[in-house]
Design a protein around this motif. Structure first.
Motif, mmCIF file in Angstrom:
data_model
loop_
_atom_site.group_PDB
_atom_site.id
_atom_site.type_symbol
_atom_site.label_atom_id
_atom_site.label_comp_id
_atom_site.label_asym_id
_atom_site.label_seq_id
_atom_site.Cartn_x
_atom_site.Cartn_y
_atom_site.Cartn_z
ATOM 1 N N LEU A 73 -34.400 -33.728 -32.003
ATOM 2 C CA LEU A 73 -34.108 -32.307 -31.816
ATOM 3 C C LEU A 73 -33.911 -31.604 -33.157
ATOM 4 N N ASP A 74 -34.205 -30.313 -33.156
ATOM 5 C CA ASP A 74 -33.899 -29.483 -34.327
ATOM 6 C C ASP A 74 -32.495 -28.899 -34.226
ATOM 7 N N GLU A 75 -32.077 -28.613 -33.004
ATOM 8 C CA GLU A 75 -30.766 -28.003 -32.763
ATOM 9 C C GLU A 75 -30.231 -28.511 -31.435
ATOM 10 N N VAL A 76 -28.905 -28.404 -31.276
ATOM 11 C CA VAL A 76 -28.275 -28.643 -29.979
ATOM 12 C C VAL A 76 -27.428 -27.419 -29.655
ATOM 13 N N TRP A 77 -27.637 -26.906 -28.449
ATOM 14 C CA TRP A 77 -26.840 -25.776 -27.964
ATOM 15 C C TRP A 77 -25.856 -26.299 -26.932
ATOM 16 N N LEU A 78 -24.580 -26.113 -27.191
ATOM 17 C CA LEU A 78 -23.547 -26.487 -26.230
ATOM 18 C C LEU A 78 -23.370 -25.331 -25.261
ATOM 19 N N MET A 79 -23.450 -25.639 -23.972
ATOM 20 C CA MET A 79 -23.456 -24.604 -22.949
ATOM 21 C C MET A 79 -22.260 -24.769 -22.009
ATOM 22 N N PRO A 80 -21.192 -23.999 -22.238
ATOM 23 C CA PRO A 80 -20.056 -24.082 -21.316
ATOM 24 C C PRO A 80 -20.478 -23.655 -19.910
ATOM 25 N N SER A 81 -20.070 -24.443 -18.944
ATOM 26 C CA SER A 81 -20.414 -24.145 -17.553
ATOM 27 C C SER A 81 -19.182 -23.598 -16.836
ATOM 28 N N ARG A 82 -19.422 -23.095 -15.652
ATOM 29 C CA ARG A 82 -18.293 -22.680 -14.829
ATOM 30 C C ARG A 82 -17.474 -23.910 -14.458
ATOM 31 N N ILE A 83 -16.193 -23.688 -14.220
ATOM 32 C CA ILE A 83 -15.341 -24.785 -13.755
ATOM 33 C C ILE A 83 -15.747 -25.134 -12.321
ATOM 34 N N ASN A 84 -15.919 -26.410 -12.074
ATOM 35 C CA ASN A 84 -16.247 -26.897 -10.741
ATOM 36 C C ASN A 84 -15.132 -26.480 -9.771
ATOM 37 N N PRO A 85 -15.464 -25.784 -8.674
ATOM 38 C CA PRO A 85 -14.434 -25.352 -7.725
ATOM 39 C C PRO A 85 -13.598 -26.508 -7.180
ATOM 40 N N LEU A 86 -14.190 -27.699 -7.104
ATOM 41 C CA LEU A 86 -13.432 -28.852 -6.617
ATOM 42 C C LEU A 86 -12.337 -29.234 -7.605
ATOM 43 N N LYS A 87 -12.617 -29.084 -8.895
ATOM 44 C CA LYS A 87 -11.595 -29.382 -9.900
ATOM 45 C C LYS A 87 -10.490 -28.339 -9.843
ATOM 46 N N GLU A 88 -10.875 -27.076 -9.676
ATOM 47 C CA GLU A 88 -9.865 -26.020 -9.589
ATOM 48 C C GLU A 88 -8.954 -26.242 -8.392
ATOM 49 N N ALA A 89 -9.541 -26.738 -7.302
ATOM 50 C CA ALA A 89 -8.761 -26.941 -6.084
ATOM 51 C C ALA A 89 -7.685 -28.006 -6.277
ATOM 52 N N LYS A 90 -7.927 -28.947 -7.196
ATOM 53 C CA LYS A 90 -6.943 -29.995 -7.441
ATOM 54 C C LYS A 90 -5.739 -29.469 -8.221
ATOM 55 N N GLY A 91 -5.859 -28.255 -8.747
ATOM 56 C CA GLY A 91 -4.737 -27.662 -9.453
ATOM 57 C C GLY A 91 -4.585 -28.152 -10.878
ATOM 58 N N ALA A 92 -5.649 -28.675 -11.474
ATOM 59 C CA ALA A 92 -5.572 -29.111 -12.870
ATOM 60 C C ALA A 92 -5.348 -27.901 -13.758
ATOM 61 N N ALA A 93 -4.338 -27.994 -14.626
ATOM 62 C CA ALA A 93 -4.048 -26.878 -15.531
ATOM 63 C C ALA A 93 -5.118 -26.840 -16.608
ATOM 64 N N GLY A 94 -5.986 -25.856 -16.541
ATOM 65 C CA GLY A 94 -7.082 -25.788 -17.490
ATOM 66 C C GLY A 94 -7.068 -24.497 -18.283
ATOM 67 N N ALA A 95 -8.030 -24.397 -19.183
ATOM 68 C CA ALA A 95 -8.187 -23.209 -20.010
ATOM 69 C C ALA A 95 -9.006 -22.162 -19.256
ATOM 70 N N THR A 96 -8.869 -20.901 -19.651
ATOM 71 C CA THR A 96 -9.716 -19.857 -19.090
ATOM 72 C C THR A 96 -11.126 -20.013 -19.658
ATOM 73 N N THR A 97 -12.079 -19.348 -19.048
ATOM 74 C CA THR A 97 -13.454 -19.387 -19.551
ATOM 75 C C THR A 97 -13.507 -18.912 -20.995
ATOM 76 N N GLN A 98 -12.824 -17.805 -21.303
ATOM 77 C CA GLN A 98 -12.827 -17.277 -22.675
ATOM 78 C C GLN A 98 -12.236 -18.278 -23.659
ATOM 79 N N LEU B 299 -22.939 -19.066 -18.035
ATOM 80 C CA LEU B 299 -21.814 -18.249 -17.583
ATOM 81 C C LEU B 299 -22.275 -16.875 -17.103
ATOM 82 N N GLU B 300 -23.443 -16.430 -17.598
ATOM 83 C CA GLU B 300 -23.974 -15.121 -17.214
ATOM 84 C C GLU B 300 -24.796 -15.183 -15.923
#
Length: 196
Positions: A33-58, A81-82
């Motif tokens: 590769l010439d470059e790697v783009w890291l792509m933040p994804s939405r938080i999996n709703p199943l993970k959110e349902a478990k109540g894991a204390a996570g960071a906001t998207t921003q 994210l868009e």
């Protein structure tokens, strides 16, 4: 003109850690590769349902940008994210190709995900049109000679920690400064992420 070869490394990055950045840097410097783009994804709703204390998207985006700021071959891409939810890999790759016609994109996955690739939407087109780069995960061995030519296996060094473990350790008051890219731990402490 030769197309830029760009690898897309998706994840929630909650938080991004040295395992993520080490792999991305390795692929950009020693991989195909010439470059790697890291792509933040939405938080999996199943993970959110478990109540894991996570960071906001921003906060997750800002941590990725801090983590890769010293490596010009790495970028943070916000396309997923868009996009409307649910976001499928094939849709993301098609959108990237339309937006950046001078580049060829390949998706980066662990060998654990290769074992279930047939569950992915349009996985055959992902492989044939874009290609995959597969990195090793313990317990998920791959025989490279059995793979299609569009799938490359890399012997990248891996660092076996998880974002879940890091969140838990920070919540317990452990010092994770050496497990996270420079500046990310300070950001987490300053914003009281994972302890709120």
């Amino acid at each position: 003109m030769k197309q830029r070869q760009i690898g897309i490394f998706g994840g929630t990055f909650d938080p991004i850690h040295n395992g993520h950045t080490m792999l991305a840097s390795y692929l950009a410097q020693w991989g195909p590769l010439d470059e790697v783009w890291l792509m933040p994804s939405r938080i999996n709703p199943l993970k959110e349902a478990k109540g894991a204390a996570g960071a906001t998207t921003q906060e997750r985006v800002e941590m990725v940008e801090i983590a890769i700021s010293s490596e010009p071959r790495l970028s943070c891409c916000l396309l997923e994210l868009e996009m409307p939810s649910p976001s499928y890999t094939i849709n993301t790759l098609d959108a990237l190709s339309a937006r950046y016609p001078d580049a060829h994109f390949r998706w980066i996955i662990g060998s654990d995900n290769w074992q279930i690739i047939d569950r992915w939407r349009a996985y055959q087109r992902i492989i044939s049109q874009y290609g995959l780069i597969v990195y090793p995960r313990p317990g998920y061995d791959i025989e490279p000679s059995a793979l299609p030519p569009q799938v490359a296996v890399v012997t990248a060094p891996t660092f076996e920690i998880s974002s879940t473990w890091i969140r838990q350790a920070i919540a317990e008051g452990k010092n994770l400064n050496l497990f996270l890219p420079s500046g990310v731990y300070d950001y987490i402490q300053r914003h009281n992420i994972y302890r709120r």
